[in-house]
Write a protein that holds these residues in place. Structure first.
Motif, PDB file in Angstrom:
ATOM      1  N   LEU A   1       0.964  -1.299   0.000  1.00  0.00           N
ATOM      2  CA  LEU A   1       0.112  -0.171  -0.096  1.00  0.00           C
ATOM      3  C   LEU A   1       0.896   1.284  -0.130  1.00  0.00           C
ATOM      4  N   PHE A   2       1.886   1.400   0.802  1.00  0.00           N
ATOM      5  CA  PHE A   2       2.732   2.558   1.203  1.00  0.00           C
ATOM      6  C   PHE A   2       3.964   2.685   0.410  1.00  0.00           C
ATOM      7  N   GLU A   3       4.649   1.572   0.052  1.00  0.00           N
ATOM      8  CA  GLU A   3       5.760   1.721  -0.568  1.00  0.00           C
ATOM      9  C   GLU A   3       5.762   1.561  -2.251  1.00  0.00           C
ATOM     10  N   VAL A   4       4.744   0.553  -2.668  1.00  0.00           N
ATOM     11  CA  VAL A   4       4.810   0.424  -4.031  1.00  0.00           C
ATOM     12  C   VAL A   4       3.216   1.214  -4.535  1.00  0.00           C
ATOM     13  N   GLY A   5       2.335   1.066  -3.742  1.00  0.00           N
ATOM     14  CA  GLY A   5       1.069   1.562  -4.392  1.00  0.00           C
ATOM     15  C   GLY A   5       0.416   0.559  -5.332  1.00  0.00           C
ATOM     16  N   PHE A   6       0.691  -0.502  -4.985  1.00  0.00           N
ATOM     17  CA  PHE A   6      -0.070  -1.736  -5.915  1.00  0.00           C
ATOM     18  C   PHE A   6      -0.146  -2.718  -4.783  1.00  0.00           C
ATOM     19  N   PHE A   7      -1.834  -3.124  -4.611  1.00  0.00           N
ATOM     20  CA  PHE A   7      -1.983  -3.967  -3.390  1.00  0.00           C
ATOM     21  C   PHE A   7      -3.123  -5.045  -3.859  1.00  0.00           C
ATOM     22  N   HIS A   8      -2.955  -6.026  -3.003  1.00  0.00           N
ATOM     23  CA  HIS A   8      -3.804  -7.086  -3.233  1.00  0.00           C
ATOM     24  C   HIS A   8      -5.090  -6.571  -2.431  1.00  0.00           C
ATOM     25  N   ALA A   9      -6.381  -6.535  -3.253  1.00  0.00           N
ATOM     26  CA  ALA A   9      -7.583  -5.930  -2.765  1.00  0.00           C
ATOM     27  C   ALA A   9      -8.435  -6.956  -2.401  1.00  0.00           C
TER      28      ALA A   9
ATOM     29  N   SER B   1      -4.137   0.288  -7.826  1.00  0.00           N
ATOM     30  CA  SER B   1      -3.094   0.928  -7.717  1.00  0.00           C
ATOM     31  C   SER B   1      -3.360   2.288  -6.876  1.00  0.00           C
ATOM     32  N   ILE B   2      -2.416   2.967  -6.150  1.00  0.00           N
ATOM     33  CA  ILE B   2      -2.661   4.333  -5.699  1.00  0.00           C
ATOM     34  C   ILE B   2      -1.499   5.224  -6.057  1.00  0.00           C
ATOM     35  N   ASP B   3      -1.469   6.421  -6.518  1.00  0.00           N
ATOM     36  CA  ASP B   3      -0.494   7.198  -6.569  1.00  0.00           C
ATOM     37  C   ASP B   3       0.275   7.697  -5.568  1.00  0.00           C
ATOM     38  N   SER B   4       1.445   8.099  -5.806  1.00  0.00           N
ATOM     39  CA  SER B   4       2.336   8.465  -4.752  1.00  0.00           C
ATOM     40  C   SER B   4       1.826   9.705  -3.918  1.00  0.00           C
TER      41      SER B   4
ATOM     42  N   ASP C   1      -1.296  10.380  -3.361  1.00  0.00           N
ATOM     43  CA  ASP C   1      -2.360   9.863  -2.249  1.00  0.00           C
ATOM     44  C   ASP C   1      -1.613   8.966  -1.314  1.00  0.00           C
ATOM     45  N   ARG C   2      -0.793   8.364  -1.517  1.00  0.00           N
ATOM     46  CA  ARG C   2      -0.039   7.594  -0.468  1.00  0.00           C
ATOM     47  C   ARG C   2       0.537   8.473   0.616  1.00  0.00           C
ATOM     48  N   ASP C   3       1.169   9.419   0.155  1.00  0.00           N
ATOM     49  CA  ASP C   3       1.656  10.658   1.165  1.00  0.00           C
ATOM     50  C   ASP C   3       0.754  11.210   1.805  1.00  0.00           C
ATOM     51  N   ASN C   4      -0.739  11.517   1.414  1.00  0.00           N
ATOM     52  CA  ASN C   4      -1.558  12.097   2.088  1.00  0.00           C
ATOM     53  C   ASN C   4      -1.986  11.135   2.948  1.00  0.00           C
ATOM     54  N   MET C   5      -2.184   9.720   2.774  1.00  0.00           N
ATOM     55  CA  MET C   5      -2.578   8.733   3.548  1.00  0.00           C
ATOM     56  C   MET C   5      -1.589   8.783   5.052  1.00  0.00           C
ATOM     57  N   ILE C   6      -0.556   8.684   4.347  1.00  0.00           N
ATOM     58  CA  ILE C   6       0.787   8.597   5.515  1.00  0.00           C
ATOM     59  C   ILE C   6       0.540   9.629   6.506  1.00  0.00           C
ATOM     60  N   SER C   7       0.224  10.933   5.973  1.00  0.00           N
ATOM     61  CA  SER C   7       0.060  12.290   6.719  1.00  0.00           C
ATOM     62  C   SER C   7      -1.156  11.909   7.532  1.00  0.00           C
TER      63      SER C   7
END
Length: 541
Positions: free
Chosen positions: A123-131, A161-164, A166-172
């Motif tokens: 989810l957070f490193e690659v942005g491509f996850f098993h759903a 997939s989640i772009d970088s 959105d991943r940063d916003n989720m981490i925040s």
């Protein structure tokens, strides 16, 4: 054989129903901004891609490759034989194991951290996850692989997939949730398009506090329900009037959310939310106190300490610095490093998370009781896992050295002055104090050899002899600490006590500078080479 036709018909009916429902929402609840047709479209894409085994083979190969690249321990993905695969046929490595749904609670609890690390990496490193990580797609291997893997991930038909950004916003968002900074969490939700930019913060923040504070305390869905009941005065055993009043208050808050807060669910959140709920449900089987958001914080902490991207650096600064301190920031505000949070973050990154009634509990201002030792903490700080933190702290080291050196020097001079001042002569009976008091050594002018700075050009001229008192010399070399600096020094002392012990904490405060223990500490630091490490925080360590 006719599954594609059947799924298409079902999705067509659902799509028409979604269009009707969307129209009703827009007419009778225009404040709600969720695009239900787009949500259904996202689901439809998932259904169709699951029916294409060439797509699943590609997903499975990609998932296997990056899990190996990221060196995720304990989890494997079966190898795909591409030359044998078609759109209707998938051929992959045979796996001997049993579904997690058939495992005991203890086995699930043992494998949960492994599955969690793999999912968070996706989810957070690659942005491509098993759903679709349900228990049937997670296999406990009968025998660990030669690499030590105990768990296998199968069925990669539904991936997302989640772009970088959105991943940063989720981490925040996770950071602000752990920090209970709901005002900043509103900003995160705006960036994630859950809330509109013109959101009514005064109405949203109190409701967000009520909804999320129970979850911050950890404990999974059951404990969340108990905490919500307590929050609204609806615990078991309370009188009926209190129960009714609590239910009315909760209903009013729910109506406020539905009628006054124009939240929306982004399309990609549909699949992500399903994956998170599914994985958390599996974990709760093995641990009733599990909560994936809080359990994921060590992973987030490691990511903060490791990555050096501007977005991650900004998030790290929000965790470590208090915007009311003494160091000027680039935007004109002030900030102060919070040592307690630095220690807590190091412990969280190393996997030491506080617990409350058995549940994970993140408190950024508290160091877990069973945290890492100083040696382990320093080893972690100097490893490549803490590159981002070292870069951030480089500018802070000068401030720390300045404050500590001034404090130790001033208190050391004071201690020496008191020790060298001769005792006051005794009083003579019937005559009293006829002898003059002992001189104040720090106020006696002394000839001192001092360097000369000519027109600010450096120390090019020979030193000169000047008359100066010890007090004046001390104020020149080590100016008195301001109130903010003194508070910072106390925080440094607390951190030193936490990692080094009472003796080092006293030395940091300047107490007992000329004691035997202080000399032993100094000699030990010299012998270990710590005082000679001018590159302690550099990337060349």
């Amino acid at each position: 054989p006719d599954v594609l036709s059947t799924v298409s018909k079902d999705l067509y009916v659902l799509r028409r129903a979604a269009e009707v429902f969307q129209g009703l929402v827009e007419r009778f609840a225009p404040q709600q901004k969720t695009n239900y047709v787009a949500l259904l479209n996202e689901w439809a894409i998932g259904f169709y891609t699951e029916l294409d085994f060439n797509n699943e083979a590609s997903n499975q190969r990609r998932l296997r490759d990056f899990l190996m690249e990221k060196e995720i321990d304990g989890v494997t993905v079966p190898k795909v034989y591409d030359e044998l695969c078609t759109r209707r046929l998938l051929v992959s490595e045979w796996i001997d194991g049993i579904k997690l749904s058939q495992c005991s609670e203890d086995e699930i609890a043992e494998l949960t951290p492994i599955a969690q690390e793999a999912f968070l990496t996706q989810l957070f490193e690659v942005g491509f996850f098993h759903a679709d990580p349900h228990p049937g797609n997670l296999l406990r291997l009968d025998t660990p692989t030669p690499e030590g893997h105990k768990l296998a991930l199968i069925d990669c038909g539904l991936m997302a997939s989640i772009d970088s950004r959105d991943r940063d916003n989720m981490i925040s968002a996770v950071i602000h949730l752990a920090n209970k900074d709901y005002a900043s969490l509103v900003d995160d939700f705006i960036l994630l398009k859950i809330l509109p930019p013109d959101s009514d913060r005064a109405a949203i923040i109190p409701l967000m506090d009520k909804a999320l504070s129970p979850y911050v305390k950890g404990g999974g869905a059951k404990r969340y329900e108990e905490e919500v009941r307590r929050l609204y005065g609806m615990e078991e055993g309370t009188d009926m009037q209190a129960q009714v009043g609590g239910f009315q208050a909760m209903t009013q808050d729910a109506l406020t959310v539905l009628n006054d807060i124009p939240f929306s669910i982004p399309p990609y959140f549909a699949i992500l939310g399903r994956a998170i709920v599914t994985l958390e449900g599996v974990a709760l089987t093995g641990n009733p106190n599990y909560g994936i958001i809080m359990e994921s914080y060590p992973f987030i902490a490691r990511k903060l300490l490791r990555e050096d991207r501007p977005e991650i650096q900004q998030a790290l600064q929000e965790v470590l610095f208090d915007r009311s301190g003494t160091d000027s920031d680039t935007d004109g505000t002030t900030r102060d490093l919070k040592l307690s949070r630095l220690l807590a973050l190091l412990n969280n990154a190393a996997g030491a998370v506080a617990t409350q009634d058995g549940a994970a509990f993140v408190d950024l201002d508290a160091v877990p009781k069973d945290g890492i030792s100083f040696a382990d903490g320093l080893k972690f700080l100097l490893s490549n896992k803490a590159e981002s933190l070292r870069n951030l702290l480089e500018s802070e080291v000068d401030s720390i050295v300045d404050i500590l050196s001034r404090q130790i020097f001033r208190k050391g001079v004071s201690e020496a002055t008191v020790a060298l001042t001769p005792p006051r002569p005794p009083s003579i009976p019937f005559l009293g104090d006829i002898f003059p008091p002992s001189p104040k050594l720090d106020e006696i002018p002394l000839p001192l050899l001092l360097p000369t700075d000519v027109n600010g050009g450096g120390l090019s001229s020979p030193p000169t002899v000047n008359l100066m008192t010890i007090k004046e010399l001390t104020d020149t070399i080590a100016p008195k600490l301001e109130q903010g600096d003194e508070l910072y020094a106390l925080a440094l002392s607390d951190a030193a006590k936490e990692f080094f012990g009472e003796e080092v904490a006293e030395f940091v405060l300047g107490e007992g500078v000329f004691s035997v223990k202080s000399v032993e500490l100094l000699l030990g630091a010299i012998r270990s080479g710590a005082l000679g490490r001018v590159d302690l925080l550099s990337n060349d360590v």
